[in-house]
Scaffold this active site. Structure first.
Site: not given
Ligand code: SAH
Length: 233
Positions: A37, A61-63
């Site tokens: 990530r 950016i999504s968790a």
């Protein structure tokens, strides 16, 4: 629960998320461990905290726990050889994970993002990641376009993920779902949103169920998104 995770590295983040139960599937853990990530998040942000982070252009950016949840919902449809679509692909993180899951036996993943600067950056991100070779091989394609229209050239899809919240049932995307396929999409407005799961039966009928309450950036038009406003988190 999962929001407690804050790793010192990608491997450490995934280990913590497994310990907290935010990742249950070994296959999903493996793919999220493989795709670092840290290569997808701006250097100013803490990539290994289980939280969404801003990526510019009023997007996030999504968790990691949302990435894990969506991959687990789609896991049985992301088999080797499957065809998948990632709408609102943003950083390309989830597209990269999906690519690694389907890559053998002629699988393909198409990411569609409407902000061209984000698409270009996502190509660099994916290129630098463990999924880099898949971009060169054409297993992963990243395009700029209005994802509300899907990506007809490679339809029908076994799995469709939508990374931004639709106001209503995403009918055009359902048209591009294969019988037996699954579409996961947040639906609602800024006040109330649910992650919806749509399953298309072999006879073409669609059954839906609600997975959880969520908060995503809206699936919208490019001009509206580029307009300055508060950041969604
Ligand atoms: N899964 C991505 C999510 C990014 S946020 C990630 O974790 O990196 C949602 C993304 O949807 C944003 O990048 C936004 O630009 C994009 N988006 C919003 N409306 C869109 C549309 N109509 N077509 C394509 N992308 C859209």
């Amino acid at each position: 629960m999962s929001w407690l995770s804050r790793g010192t590295s990608n491997t450490d983040l995934i280990r913590q998320m497994q310990a907290f139960g935010a990742i249950k599937s070994e296959r999903v853990a493996n793919v999220m461990r493989e795709v670092d990530r840290g290569l997808f998040v701006p250097p100013s942000e803490d990539a290994y905290q289980d939280a969404p982070q801003p990526i510019g252009f009023n997007a996030t950016i999504s968790a990691p726990h949302m990435h894990a949840h969506c991959l687990e919902l789609l896991e049985n449809h992301l088999k080797p050889g499957a065809r998948a679509l990632d709408v609102g692909s943003g950083t390309g993180y989830l597209t990269a994970c999906m690519g690694l899951m389907v890559k053998d036996e002629g699988g393909k993943v198409v990411g569609v993002e409407h902000i061209k600067e984000l698409t270009e950056k996502s190509k660099q991100n994916v290129h630098n990641s463990a999924a880099g070779p898949l971009l060169e091989q054409g297993v992963i394609e990243l395009h700029t376009g209005d994802g509300r229209k899907g990506w007809p050239p490679h339809a029908l899809y076994d799995a469709i993920h939508v990374g931004a919240a639709a106001e209503d049932t995403p009918k055009e995307l359902l048209n591009q779902l294969k019988p037996g396929g699954r579409l996961v999409c947040p639906v609602g407005n800024v006040l109330e949103q649910y992650l919806m799961v749509y399953d298309k039966a072999d006879d073409g009928s669609v059954r839906e169920h609600t997975s959880s309450g969520v908060r995503y950036v809206p699936l919208t038009n490019e001009q509206d998104q580029r307009r300055p406003r508060g950041i969604f988190r």
